[in-house]
Design a protein around this motif. Structure first.
Motif, PDB file in Angstrom:
ATOM      1  N   VAL A 151      19.957 -15.621  10.514  1.00 41.69           N
ATOM      2  CA  VAL A 151      18.883 -15.201   9.766  1.00 41.69           C
ATOM      3  C   VAL A 151      19.149 -15.490   8.044  1.00 41.69           C
ATOM      4  O   VAL A 151      19.849 -14.574   7.683  1.00 41.69           O
ATOM      5  N   GLU A 152      18.654 -16.495   7.594  1.00 42.10           N
ATOM      6  CA  GLU A 152      18.790 -16.673   6.319  1.00 42.10           C
ATOM      7  C   GLU A 152      17.568 -16.836   5.352  1.00 42.10           C
ATOM      8  O   GLU A 152      16.916 -17.623   5.761  1.00 42.10           O
ATOM      9  N   PHE A 153      17.894 -16.480   4.105  1.00 40.25           N
ATOM     10  CA  PHE A 153      16.556 -16.370   3.167  1.00 40.25           C
ATOM     11  C   PHE A 153      17.238 -17.442   2.327  1.00 40.25           C
ATOM     12  O   PHE A 153      18.109 -17.200   1.501  1.00 40.25           O
ATOM     13  N   THR A 154      16.386 -18.158   1.581  1.00 42.47           N
ATOM     14  CA  THR A 154      16.484 -19.259   0.300  1.00 42.47           C
ATOM     15  C   THR A 154      15.422 -19.107  -0.512  1.00 42.47           C
ATOM     16  O   THR A 154      14.378 -19.131   0.074  1.00 42.47           O
ATOM     17  N   ALA A 155      15.701 -18.609  -1.545  1.00 38.74           N
ATOM     18  CA  ALA A 155      14.526 -18.249  -2.609  1.00 38.74           C
ATOM     19  C   ALA A 155      13.865 -19.576  -3.221  1.00 38.74           C
ATOM     20  O   ALA A 155      12.586 -19.424  -3.162  1.00 38.74           O
ATOM     21  N   HIS A 156      14.597 -20.666  -3.127  1.00 43.62           N
ATOM     22  CA  HIS A 156      14.017 -21.788  -3.421  1.00 43.62           C
ATOM     23  C   HIS A 156      14.537 -23.041  -2.852  1.00 43.62           C
ATOM     24  O   HIS A 156      15.775 -23.382  -3.075  1.00 43.62           O
ATOM     25  N   VAL A 157      13.792 -23.793  -2.377  1.00 38.51           N
ATOM     26  CA  VAL A 157      14.201 -25.028  -1.612  1.00 38.51           C
ATOM     27  C   VAL A 157      13.524 -26.345  -2.463  1.00 38.51           C
ATOM     28  O   VAL A 157      12.430 -26.598  -2.651  1.00 38.51           O
ATOM     29  N   ALA A 158      14.415 -27.172  -2.824  1.00 40.56           N
ATOM     30  CA  ALA A 158      13.896 -28.398  -3.771  1.00 40.56           C
ATOM     31  C   ALA A 158      13.634 -29.639  -2.935  1.00 40.56           C
ATOM     32  O   ALA A 158      12.889 -30.478  -3.376  1.00 40.56           O
ATOM     33  N   ASP A 159      13.954 -29.531  -1.289  1.00 38.18           N
ATOM     34  CA  ASP A 159      13.882 -30.680  -0.489  1.00 38.18           C
ATOM     35  C   ASP A 159      12.459 -30.865  -0.216  1.00 38.18           C
ATOM     36  O   ASP A 159      11.627 -29.885   0.104  1.00 38.18           O
ATOM     37  N   PRO A 160      11.854 -32.056  -0.447  1.00 40.78           N
ATOM     38  CA  PRO A 160      10.379 -32.301  -0.190  1.00 40.78           C
ATOM     39  C   PRO A 160      10.010 -32.291   1.148  1.00 40.78           C
ATOM     40  O   PRO A 160       8.694 -32.076   1.434  1.00 40.78           O
ATOM     41  N   ARG A 161      10.804 -32.508   1.890  1.00 44.27           N
ATOM     42  CA  ARG A 161      10.632 -32.403   3.455  1.00 44.27           C
ATOM     43  C   ARG A 161      10.090 -30.853   3.943  1.00 44.27           C
ATOM     44  O   ARG A 161       9.553 -30.884   4.653  1.00 44.27           O
ATOM     45  N   ALA A 162      10.852 -29.986   3.326  1.00 48.44           N
ATOM     46  CA  ALA A 162      10.428 -28.688   3.542  1.00 48.44           C
ATOM     47  C   ALA A 162       8.803 -28.388   3.128  1.00 48.44           C
ATOM     48  O   ALA A 162       8.013 -27.628   3.767  1.00 48.44           O
ATOM     49  N   LEU A 163       8.518 -29.078   2.017  1.00 50.85           N
ATOM     50  CA  LEU A 163       7.040 -28.702   1.376  1.00 50.85           C
ATOM     51  C   LEU A 163       6.084 -29.682   2.527  1.00 50.85           C
ATOM     52  O   LEU A 163       5.268 -29.005   2.971  1.00 50.85           O
ATOM     53  N   ASP A 164       6.618 -30.600   3.278  1.00 50.12           N
ATOM     54  CA  ASP A 164       5.856 -31.473   4.077  1.00 50.12           C
ATOM     55  C   ASP A 164       5.730 -30.518   5.301  1.00 50.12           C
ATOM     56  O   ASP A 164       4.616 -30.311   5.928  1.00 50.12           O
ATOM     57  N   THR A 165       6.685 -29.881   5.732  1.00 45.60           N
ATOM     58  CA  THR A 165       6.468 -28.873   6.873  1.00 45.60           C
ATOM     59  C   THR A 165       5.661 -27.815   6.465  1.00 45.60           C
ATOM     60  O   THR A 165       4.584 -27.415   7.479  1.00 45.60           O
ATOM     61  N   LEU A 166       5.413 -27.354   5.421  1.00 46.57           N
ATOM     62  CA  LEU A 166       4.586 -26.024   4.956  1.00 46.57           C
ATOM     63  C   LEU A 166       3.306 -26.645   4.980  1.00 46.57           C
ATOM     64  O   LEU A 166       2.242 -26.100   5.603  1.00 46.57           O
ATOM     65  N   LEU A 167       3.086 -27.956   4.537  1.00 42.26           N
ATOM     66  CA  LEU A 167       1.616 -28.622   4.407  1.00 42.26           C
ATOM     67  C   LEU A 167       1.035 -28.650   5.723  1.00 42.26           C
ATOM     68  O   LEU A 167      -0.158 -28.430   6.007  1.00 42.26           O
ATOM     69  N   GLU A 168       1.808 -29.247   6.702  1.00 42.66           N
ATOM     70  CA  GLU A 168       1.445 -29.627   7.948  1.00 42.66           C
ATOM     71  C   GLU A 168       1.174 -28.198   8.553  1.00 42.66           C
ATOM     72  O   GLU A 168      -0.058 -28.105   9.401  1.00 42.66           O
ATOM     73  N   TRP A 169       1.885 -26.990   8.469  1.00 42.93           N
ATOM     74  CA  TRP A 169       1.588 -26.041   9.024  1.00 42.93           C
ATOM     75  C   TRP A 169       0.578 -25.393   8.361  1.00 42.93           C
ATOM     76  O   TRP A 169      -0.544 -24.649   9.478  1.00 42.93           O
TER      77      TRP A 169
END
Length: 357
Positions: A172-190
Motif C-alpha cells: 500500500v503506497e502513497f505518492t504525494a505527486h505524480v508527474a505522469d500525464p497518464r495518471a491524470l488521464d485515469t483520474l479524469l476518466e474516473w
C-alpha cells in the motif's frame, strides 16, 4: 484610487511580482487560488480573465481578478472551480466597490466563496457559509488528537481502514505527486464517470477545464504547485487526487477512487496519508472547500468563513436578471410547479453550461 483594467495575459512581470508581494503579506490570501501562478494558468486557457489594477500615489495597492461574461456580468476567475476568491489587497485598503465595478465595466459580480473577512465586500454578502479544513500543523498525530478531543471516532475508523488495506495487499503506497500525464488521464476518466452517474454536468467535457488541470499538474513553483497524489494497492491506482498547494495550504480539489476498491475506503485513506505527509511539504492546512459532503463534515478540524452573494450596479441587464429571479420565486410557489419543473431543469442546465463553457 486609479483603476486600470487589463486582460490577465497583458500583466507584466512587475505586475506579477507585486501580486505575490501583496499576497505574501496577507494571511487570508494564503490559498493557492490567490497565487499569481493559478491566475496565469487560467489566463493561458481562457481569454476572458481580466484583472483590475488598483493604484494609489503611483503605487500598486491591489488587484481584482475576475472573469467576464456576456451583458457585463462577472464571476470569480475560474468561475465555479474557484473555492476561494476576492480582492487581492491588504486588509486596510479602502475600496469603493461600486466605482470598481464601473471601472471594470461590470453590471454585476457574483461570488460563491469570497473570503468573508474582506470588509469592503461585506455589504454584498447574501449569506456566510463554512469552508472546511484539516489542521495539519501538528502532523497526523496532532490532527487525530484534535478530532478525538472533539469526540470524533473518525481516527479509529481511518486506522482500521488502513490496517485492513495493509493486510489485504502486499503493498500500500502513497505518492504525494505524480508527474505522469497518464495518471491524470485515469483520474479524469474516473471523475467523468462519476459526474455522468450522478446526472450532473461533467466538468471535464469542457476543453478549457481539461487544459487547465493539465497545466496545474505541471506547475511546480514555490507559491503554487500542482499535486496529483496517488494511493496504490499492489501497484494498481486505488485513489487519485489533483489539487493545488501553496506554501502553507494544500487544497483538496478533484479526488476520486477506483470503484473496485470501494470497500477499502481508498478516498479517505488517500487523504489520511496526505495529512501524514503534509509537514514534509511545510503545509499547515488542507482545505476541503465548502459544501455538506459527508467526508468533509466527518474529517474536518474547523472551518473558514466564506460568503456568497452579488455586487450589482444599476443596469438594464441587472433589472432583467432581478425580474427573472422574481419570476422563478413565483413559479416555485405556484400550484403549477409540477408542469414547469422539467422545462425549468433544462433551462438551469443550459445556464450552468453557459457559465462553464
Amino acid at each position: 484610487m486609479n483603476v486600470t483594467l487589463l486582460n490577465a495575459r497583458d500583466l507584466t512581470p512587475a505586475h506579477w511580482a507585486r501580486w505575490e508581494e501583496i499576497r505574501n503579506g496577507a494571511a487570508e490570501l494564503d490559498s493557492p487560488y490567490f497565487s499569481a501562478e493559478f491566475a496565469r494558468a487560467l489566463a493561458g486557457v481562457r481569454g476572458d480573465v481580466a484583472v483590475a489594477v488598483l493604484e494609489e500615489g503611483g503605487e500598486i495597492r491591489g488587484f481584482f481578478p475576475h472573469q467576464r461574461r456576456s451583458f457585463g456580468f462577472g464571476a470569480p476567475a475560474g468561475g465555479r472551480l474557484s473555492d476561494f476568491h476576492g480582492l487581492l489587497a491588504p486588509r486596510d485598503l479602502e475600496v469603493d466597490v461600486p466605482a470598481l465595478m464601473r471601472a471594470c465595466r461590470l453590471s454585476s459580480w457574483d461570488f460563491h466563496a469570497l473570503v468573508a473577512s474582506q470588509a469592503a465586500l461585506a455589504p454584498y454578502h447574501a449569506r456566510v457559509i463554512e469552508s472546511h479544513y484539516l489542521d495539519a500543523s501538528r502532523g497526523l498525530e496532532g490532527y487525530e488528537a484534535g478530532l478525538k478531543n472533539a469526540g470524533s471516532c473518525q481516527p479509529r475508523r481511518l486506522i482500521a481502514a488502513r490496517r485492513k488495506a495493509e493486510k489485504s495487499f502486499r503493498s500500500v503506497e502513497f505518492t504525494a505527486h505524480v508527474a505522469d500525464p497518464r495518471a491524470l488521464d485515469t483520474l479524469l476518466e474516473w471523475k467523468s464517470r462519476q459526474y455522468r452517474s450522478a446526472g450532473t454536468v461533467d466538468n471535464f467535457s469542457y476543453g478549457w477545464i481539461r487544459d487547465l488541470v493539465r497545466r496545474v499538474q505541471g506547475t511546480q513553483v514555490e507559491g503554487c504547485a500542482g499535486m496529483l497524489s496517488a494511493l496504490t494497492f499492489d501497484g494498481a491506482p486505488a485513489a487519485l487526487h489533483l489539487g493545488l498547494r501553496s506554501r502553507d495550504a494544500w487544497h483538496w480539489w478533484f479526488p476520486r477512487h477506483d470503484e473496485k476498491f470501494a470497500g477499502f475506503s481508498p478516498g479517505a485513506l488517500l487523504l489520511h496519508y496526505a495529512i501524514e505527509h503534509a509537514p514534509r511539504l511545510g503545509v499547515k492546512r488542507i482545505d476541503l472547500g465548502y459544501g455538506d459532503e459527508e467526508f468533509k463534515l466527518r474529517m474536518r478540524s474547523g472551518a473558514i468563513p466564506v460568503a456568497q452573494g452579488r455586487v450589482e450596479v444599476p443596469s438594464l441587464a441587472g433589472a432583467v436578471r432581478r425580474w427573472r429571479a422574481g419570476l422563478e420565486a413565483w413559479v416555485r410557489r405556484t400550484p403549477l410547479l409540477p408542469l414547469v419543473r422539467y422545462p425549468g431543469r433544462v433551462l438551469k442546465r443550459l445556464e450552468l453550461w453557459g457559465r462553464t463553457r
